[in-house]
Write a protein that holds these residues in place. Structure first.
Motif, mmCIF file in Angstrom:
data_model
loop_
_atom_site.group_PDB
_atom_site.id
_atom_site.type_symbol
_atom_site.label_atom_id
_atom_site.label_comp_id
_atom_site.label_asym_id
_atom_site.label_seq_id
_atom_site.Cartn_x
_atom_site.Cartn_y
_atom_site.Cartn_z
ATOM 1 N N GLN A 271 7.377 12.907 -7.315
ATOM 2 C CA GLN A 271 8.574 12.058 -7.347
ATOM 3 C C GLN A 271 8.621 11.141 -6.125
ATOM 4 O O GLN A 271 8.988 9.977 -6.225
ATOM 5 C CB GLN A 271 9.824 12.937 -7.398
ATOM 6 N N ARG A 272 8.205 11.656 -4.991
ATOM 7 C CA ARG A 272 8.192 10.826 -3.783
ATOM 8 C C ARG A 272 7.220 9.670 -3.937
ATOM 9 O O ARG A 272 7.471 8.561 -3.485
ATOM 10 C CB ARG A 272 7.775 11.647 -2.570
ATOM 11 N N GLN A 273 6.104 9.979 -4.584
ATOM 12 C CA GLN A 273 5.138 8.917 -4.814
ATOM 13 C C GLN A 273 5.764 7.821 -5.667
ATOM 14 O O GLN A 273 5.575 6.636 -5.430
ATOM 15 C CB GLN A 273 3.913 9.500 -5.505
ATOM 16 N N ARG A 274 6.531 8.256 -6.678
ATOM 17 C CA ARG A 274 7.220 7.275 -7.524
ATOM 18 C C ARG A 274 8.170 6.420 -6.687
ATOM 19 O O ARG A 274 8.279 5.220 -6.899
ATOM 20 C CB ARG A 274 8.000 7.983 -8.628
ATOM 21 N N VAL A 275 8.865 7.059 -5.738
ATOM 22 C CA VAL A 275 9.772 6.294 -4.882
ATOM 23 C C VAL A 275 8.990 5.216 -4.141
ATOM 24 O O VAL A 275 9.408 4.060 -4.069
ATOM 25 C CB VAL A 275 10.496 7.221 -3.866
ATOM 26 N N GLU A 276 7.828 5.588 -3.615
ATOM 27 C CA GLU A 276 6.996 4.618 -2.889
ATOM 28 C C GLU A 276 6.588 3.467 -3.805
ATOM 29 O O GLU A 276 6.590 2.305 -3.409
ATOM 30 C CB GLU A 276 5.736 5.306 -2.335
ATOM 31 N N ILE A 277 6.224 3.804 -5.036
ATOM 32 C CA ILE A 277 5.780 2.757 -5.968
ATOM 33 C C ILE A 277 6.955 1.846 -6.323
ATOM 34 O O ILE A 277 6.830 0.617 -6.310
ATOM 35 C CB ILE A 277 5.151 3.390 -7.229
ATOM 36 N N VAL A 278 8.101 2.457 -6.620
ATOM 37 C CA VAL A 278 9.284 1.649 -6.949
ATOM 38 C C VAL A 278 9.629 0.753 -5.773
ATOM 39 O O VAL A 278 9.969 -0.421 -5.933
ATOM 40 C CB VAL A 278 10.482 2.563 -7.294
ATOM 41 N N LYS A 279 9.493 1.293 -4.569
ATOM 42 C CA LYS A 279 9.796 0.520 -3.373
ATOM 43 C C LYS A 279 8.903 -0.721 -3.304
ATOM 44 O O LYS A 279 9.376 -1.839 -3.073
ATOM 45 C CB LYS A 279 9.589 1.396 -2.136
ATOM 46 N N ALA A 280 7.613 -0.525 -3.540
ATOM 47 C CA ALA A 280 6.675 -1.648 -3.504
ATOM 48 C C ALA A 280 7.046 -2.684 -4.570
ATOM 49 O O ALA A 280 7.068 -3.888 -4.298
ATOM 50 C CB ALA A 280 5.254 -1.140 -3.724
ATOM 51 N N LEU A 281 7.364 -2.197 -5.762
ATOM 52 C CA LEU A 281 7.697 -3.126 -6.853
ATOM 53 C C LEU A 281 9.004 -3.861 -6.562
ATOM 54 O O LEU A 281 9.129 -5.057 -6.812
ATOM 55 C CB LEU A 281 7.811 -2.356 -8.178
ATOM 56 N N LYS B 138 0.191 -7.159 -13.015
ATOM 57 C CA LYS B 138 -0.042 -6.707 -11.644
ATOM 58 C C LYS B 138 -1.391 -5.995 -11.559
ATOM 59 O O LYS B 138 -1.918 -5.512 -12.557
ATOM 60 C CB LYS B 138 1.083 -5.758 -11.219
ATOM 61 N N SER B 139 -1.937 -5.922 -10.349
ATOM 62 C CA SER B 139 -3.220 -5.240 -10.161
ATOM 63 C C SER B 139 -3.023 -3.967 -9.354
ATOM 64 O O SER B 139 -2.145 -3.909 -8.501
ATOM 65 C CB SER B 139 -4.202 -6.130 -9.406
ATOM 66 N N VAL B 140 -3.880 -2.977 -9.633
ATOM 67 C CA VAL B 140 -3.776 -1.712 -8.924
ATOM 68 C C VAL B 140 -5.136 -1.335 -8.349
ATOM 69 O O VAL B 140 -6.147 -1.438 -9.038
ATOM 70 C CB VAL B 140 -3.286 -0.587 -9.866
ATOM 71 N N VAL B 141 -5.152 -0.938 -7.083
ATOM 72 C CA VAL B 141 -6.381 -0.438 -6.472
ATOM 73 C C VAL B 141 -6.175 1.035 -6.118
ATOM 74 O O VAL B 141 -5.239 1.380 -5.407
ATOM 75 C CB VAL B 141 -6.731 -1.226 -5.189
ATOM 76 N N PHE B 142 -7.040 1.881 -6.663
ATOM 77 C CA PHE B 142 -7.044 3.291 -6.262
ATOM 78 C C PHE B 142 -8.057 3.459 -5.150
ATOM 79 O O PHE B 142 -9.200 3.027 -5.290
ATOM 80 C CB PHE B 142 -7.483 4.198 -7.420
ATOM 81 N N VAL B 143 -7.641 4.080 -4.057
ATOM 82 C CA VAL B 143 -8.600 4.424 -3.011
ATOM 83 C C VAL B 143 -8.837 5.924 -3.147
ATOM 84 O O VAL B 143 -7.893 6.697 -3.073
ATOM 85 C CB VAL B 143 -8.041 4.101 -1.613
ATOM 86 N N GLU C 241 2.700 -7.541 -6.126
ATOM 87 C CA GLU C 241 1.875 -7.884 -7.275
ATOM 88 C C GLU C 241 0.604 -7.055 -7.274
ATOM 89 O O GLU C 241 -0.047 -6.888 -8.302
ATOM 90 C CB GLU C 241 1.506 -9.379 -7.230
ATOM 91 N N ILE C 242 0.240 -6.619 -6.088
ATOM 92 C CA ILE C 242 -0.974 -5.822 -5.936
ATOM 93 C C ILE C 242 -0.589 -4.525 -5.231
ATOM 94 O O ILE C 242 0.058 -4.543 -4.184
ATOM 95 C CB ILE C 242 -2.010 -6.574 -5.088
ATOM 96 N N LEU C 243 -0.970 -3.407 -5.842
ATOM 97 C CA LEU C 243 -0.589 -2.117 -5.274
ATOM 98 C C LEU C 243 -1.850 -1.342 -4.903
ATOM 99 O O LEU C 243 -2.732 -1.125 -5.743
ATOM 100 C CB LEU C 243 0.221 -1.348 -6.315
ATOM 101 N N LEU C 244 -1.958 -0.964 -3.637
ATOM 102 C CA LEU C 244 -3.087 -0.150 -3.187
ATOM 103 C C LEU C 244 -2.591 1.287 -3.045
ATOM 104 O O LEU C 244 -1.638 1.543 -2.303
ATOM 105 C CB LEU C 244 -3.590 -0.654 -1.832
ATOM 106 N N LEU C 245 -3.224 2.202 -3.777
ATOM 107 C CA LEU C 245 -2.782 3.599 -3.744
ATOM 108 C C LEU C 245 -3.860 4.448 -3.075
ATOM 109 O O LEU C 245 -4.979 4.537 -3.578
ATOM 110 C CB LEU C 245 -2.533 4.116 -5.166
ATOM 111 N N MET D 98 0.846 -1.192 0.000
ATOM 112 C CA MET D 98 0.000 0.000 0.000
ATOM 113 C C MET D 98 0.881 1.241 0.000
ATOM 114 O O MET D 98 1.874 1.307 0.719
ATOM 115 C CB MET D 98 -0.879 0.003 1.247
ATOM 116 N N VAL D 99 0.499 2.219 -0.841
ATOM 117 C CA VAL D 99 1.172 3.512 -0.817
ATOM 118 C C VAL D 99 0.238 4.486 -0.128
ATOM 119 O O VAL D 99 -0.839 4.782 -0.632
ATOM 120 C CB VAL D 99 1.513 4.003 -2.237
ATOM 121 N N HIS D 100 0.644 4.949 1.057
ATOM 122 C CA HIS D 100 -0.229 5.817 1.833
ATOM 123 C C HIS D 100 -0.201 7.234 1.302
ATOM 124 O O HIS D 100 0.738 7.644 0.639
ATOM 125 C CB HIS D 100 0.194 5.799 3.297
ATOM 126 N N GLN D 101 -1.257 7.960 1.639
ATOM 127 C CA GLN D 101 -1.361 9.341 1.185
ATOM 128 C C GLN D 101 -0.216 10.169 1.752
ATOM 129 O O GLN D 101 0.346 11.011 1.074
ATOM 130 C CB GLN D 101 -2.700 9.896 1.657
#
Lengths: 369, 505
Positions: free
Chosen positions: B153-163, B199-204, B168-172, B92-95
């Motif tokens: 850019q920070r959000q990208r860091v979080e996403i890269v970190k998860a990957l 991979k699957s993506v969930v937008f909250v 396989e599943i990313l909750l944003l 999960m990538v938190h707000q």
């Protein structure tokens, strides 16, 4: 926390039932007495007998309660001083020193100015001078805080030591105006008789107790209803909101700290016009300034509640001290232990007013890896 | 909704079955079902407090459900922590990002990885991180220090970190809240690259914006329950809004209906230079009675400074601000108010309102108070507002921090627009609907529209472009302290505005 099969948790209360506001302090007091009782037991005395004697000599006898009211009088003032500043998130820890300065200021006015004045002018003037000197003693920390953001906790605390040595200097270190010229034994010079108040009858309660109580009630009303009280509550809650509304943080910070200092100074003045009549190093032994902070915290910074907590505290002290006068004296430290446990449980009790305890059975969950 | 149930032919990447989660006094999730297909983009839509973040937290292992189960590829998993979730490929990538500002991108990404060698070779790590970033089209310098990066850019860091950790599943959680339009486009490209890799993506999200557009499926929640789950193209925004709020919502543009009259607020060549940096440069515009001028822009491009200059909190270093013809440069908030200005700051709880004080006491804040505070009339006024504006509160003496965002904003707007003794003619409003529910957004927009009709000159400064487009009669784009684009509200080129916000015009 998990104990055996039970999970014990604190859960925030959504609303606090009214009865808890009375029940929590009452239970805290009870627990404090139980803990204090254990220590009394350890000294080889009967806990119940000792505690009931303490209550009788602190509160329940005429002599006890009048003594207690007498020593509660300056304590109400230092308690108000602490509560007044703390409510605005300004932590004036210097009540002790401001009180000494109040004593010095009052004594000066009582010696130098009160000479030919009638009592109804001299007494208020002496009190006013003490308040003024208390305020002056916090001026430096207040300006530093308002202008430079220096922590008033440290600066006001450090000035306590300066004030302490100032009193010692006036009495033991020099032969100035505050020292009694008639004896070689170092002690304070008495102020003019017209500037002193007699106690009620043979008691040790002075009319200043009425001033202290009136101040507490007046402050309660004033801070609740006035624009000044309103602005300080906005500032305490959110300095940004105060700035948004165009309030001056400098003015508010300065005025609150100065007034807090004046209240603490008044405690010293009341000691001078009442029991002492002079600059008395005996005041240095009691720690009324620091006790005021405790009294204010116990009262949750409510001005009217300060009256009650000050009386509670003074009674523990008076009762505790008088326990030494008996065939089988209880050490005075027991009174201090009791004061400490009252404070600890009262503040700890807050947790249960805001939260509730839940105990739940838990099944052991196997952890899938 | 009922077309794919577990046990059928489809194998879901992640499912929630009858998940219930309680907090003191709140039933956050009430028997919630949720299904995510492999390679799917799925939006979890709902208002604040609808329970979507709770569900996401259950799915990623942060919360344990009180009842019900989480299924990964059809088998039940009992997640005990987010790390455990990550071991099952769920991240999960938190707000609010959870990064160490002083570390580099690469250091942040590998942080917490269990199989790091004892001696870290910076070059190797940076190469690995760079590879992951490149594969999913995430432009990032692994050597950059995170503290110096933008929100996107920070959000990208979080996403890269998860990957990097094998998600396989990313909750944003609210992923577009802090991004400029071009950055949002970039994020969507990444999301497409991820779904193509299976991979699957969930937008909250609580906003009916762009995230809904690129989703294959939208699941809507309200009051802890799922109120609907629709595939792309099955429902329009209006229908989704209805599912979210439970009633019909009108979010169509509102424009000035009358002719704008004389100029009330005027800025000419206003600049603010601090420590040699131009925070505001050469800004000039007028706001007339009966119109809303909207200032769009990505957060941190001088909006705050502009608002505080107009509100008299700070003085501009050059140029002139005048209200109703009167020069008000740095005369202080009280005097600016006297000149006829009302101000709704972005930080409503903590600047506009005193959070621990009651609604009544907060209405008193901008009044002339005298020696004693007159709470009686304020109390009556508070009760009138509560009734008129449908402010949900136990009573007028409730502390404003106990109100929902929408309700506290109503209190603030009521004070700044309608309160007694408020004879303001100019209203400055900053991000008035940030973090608010759709229903509350509608109410706030209606209030602003009413104030405009009542002849006030309104300056609306908002990071929410949709909001500016919905309300403003004239649109200005602020970029690095300058107005770089101007357009009329009814003939706006959205793409040009978006480019201007990113500084590309």
């Amino acid at each position: 926390m998990i104990i055996g099969n039970y999970r014990i948790e604190l859960e925030p209360r959504l609303s606090t039932p009214k009865w808890l506001y009375a029940a929590v302090p009452a239970l805290s007091l009870l627990f404090a007495f139980v803990v204090g009782g254990v220590f009394i037991g350890l000294t080889g005395h009967s806990p119940i007998g000792t505690l009931s004697l303490l209550i009788e000599r602190g509160y329940a006898s005429t002599k006890g309660i009048t003594n207690t009211l007498g020593s509660a009088t300056p304590l109400i003032c230092t308690g108000l001083a602490a509560a007044f500043a703390f409510r605005m998130n300004l932590f004036n820890i210097g009540e002790e020193g401001q009180m000494y300065l109040g004593m010095i200021g009052s004594a000066w006015a009582g010696i130098v100015l009160a000479g030919h004045l009638p009592g109804f002018v001299a007494v208020p003037m002496v009190l006013l001078f003490g308040a003024l000197c208390g305020a002056l003693w916090v001026l430096l920390p207040a300006v530093l805080r308002a202008k430079l953001g220096t922590s008033e906790i440290v600066s006001s605390l450090l000035l306590n030591y300066v004030a302490l040595n100032l009193v010692n200097y006036f009495i033991f270190g020099s032969r100035g105006i505050f020292r009694d010229p008639t004896t070689s034994f170092p002690q304070g010079r008495l102020i003019e008789e017209s500037a002193r108040l007699g106690s009620f009858g043979t008691t040790r309660t002075y009319p200043t107790v009425l001033i202290a109580v009136a101040l507490a009630i007046g402050l309660y009303w004033f801070m609740k209803r006035s624009n000044y009280g309103y602005e300080t509550s906005v500032f305490a809650d959110s300095p940004n909101t105060a700035r948004y509304a165009g309030m001056s943080s400098t003015k508010l910070t300065l005025s609150v700290l100065l007034f807090s200092g004046a209240l603490a100074g008044l405690a010293g003045s009341m000691y001078v016009v009442g029991p002492a009549g002079k600059v008395d190093p005996g005041l240095l032994q009691i720690g009324l300034g620091y006790a005021g902070i405790v009294v204010a915290a116990l009262a949750r910074y409510n001005f009217v509640a300060v009256i009650l907590t000050a009386i509670l505290f003074a009674g523990l002290r008076e009762g505790g001290a008088s326990l030494q006068i008996s065939s089988n004296p209880v050490p005075i430290s027991i009174a201090v232990v009791l004061q400490g446990s009252v404070l600890l449980f009262a503040l700890g009790g807050e947790v249960f007013r805001r939260n509730r305890l839940r105990i739940r059975r838990v099944q052991q969950v196997s952890v899938a890896s | 909704m009922g077309s794919h149930r577990s046990g059928g032919a489809t194998l879901f990447a992640l499912s929630a079955r009858q998940v219930t989660k309680r907090f003191p006094g709140v039933l956050a999730n009430d028997r919630v079902d949720f299904d995510l297909l492999p390679g799917e983009v799925h939006t979890l839509l709902g208002e604040n407090g609808a329970g979507k973040s709770t569900l996401a937290s259950v799915l990623c292992g942060l919360y344990k459900p009180d009842e019900g189960a989480v299924l990964r590829n059809g088998t039940q998993v009992r997640l005990t922590s987010p790390r455990h979730g990550l071991q099952n490929g769920i991240a999960m990538v938190h707000q609010h990002f959870r990064l160490v500002d002083r570390f580099t991108v690469a250091e942040n990404v590998v942080l917490g990885h269990r199989k790091l060698p004892f001696r870290l070779r910076a070059n190797d790590l940076e190469d690995q991180v760079g590879q992951v970033a490149e594969r999913f089209g995430l432009p990032l310098d692994p050597r950059a220090v995170v503290g110096e990066l933008s929100a996107g850019q920070r959000q990208r860091v979080e996403i890269v970190k998860a990957l990097y950790h094998g998600a396989e599943i990313l909750l944003l959680d609210e992923p577009t809240a802090l991004l400029a339009p071009p950055e949002v486009e970039k994020l969507f490209e990444t999301v497409r690259a991820m779904t193509q890799a299976g991979k699957s993506v969930v937008f909250v999200s609580h906003k009916l914006g762009e995230v809904v557009d690129i989703s294959d499926r939208v699941t809507v929640m309200r009051d802890g329950r799922v109120t609907g789950s629709v595939a792309r193209g099955e429902a329009d925004t209006r229908k989704l809004a209805e599912l979210m709020v439970g009633r019909d919502i009108d979010l169509s543009p509102r424009r000035s209906r009358g002719e704008a009259k004389g100029t009330l607020l005027s800025l000419s060549n206003v600049g603010l230079t601090k420590d040699g940096v131009d925070h505001i440069a050469q800004v000039s515009f007028d706001v007339r009675a009966g119109e809303i001028v909207g200032v769009a822009g990505v957060s941190g491009n001088g909006q705050r400074e502009l608002a505080e200059i107009v509100a008299g909190l700070i003085a501009p270093t050059s140029g002139e601000v005048s209200i109703n013809g009167e020069r008000v440069n740095g005369v202080g908030t009280r005097n600016v108010r006297k000149a006829g200005l009302a101000y709704v700051p972005e930080d409503r709880l903590g600047t506009g309102l005193a959070p621990s004080l009651s609604i009544v006491d907060n209405l008193v804040l901008t009044r002339d108070r005298g020696f004693l505070v007159d709470r009686k009339s304020a109390h009556a006024e508070a009760e009138a507002f509560i009734a008129q504006l449908e402010i949900k509160t136990p009573n007028a003496l409730t502390a404003t921090r106990k109100l929902s965002g929408g309700n506290s904003q109503k209190v603030l707007l009521a004070r700044e627009i309608f309160a007694a003794g408020n004879n303001s003619r100019v209203l400055v409003v900053c991000s008035p609907t940030r973090g608010l529910d759709v229903g509350a957004v509608e109410a706030v927009h209606k209030l602003l529209d009413e104030a405009r009709s009542a002849g006030k000159a309104i300056l609306l400064i908002s990071e929410d472009l949709d909001e500016v487009l919905t309300l403003a009669d004239k649109i200005l784009v602020l970029y690095r302290g300058s107005v770089v684009h101007e357009a009329m509200g009814d003939q706006v080129d959205v793409e040009a505005v978006g480019l201007a916000m990113a500084g590309l015009s």
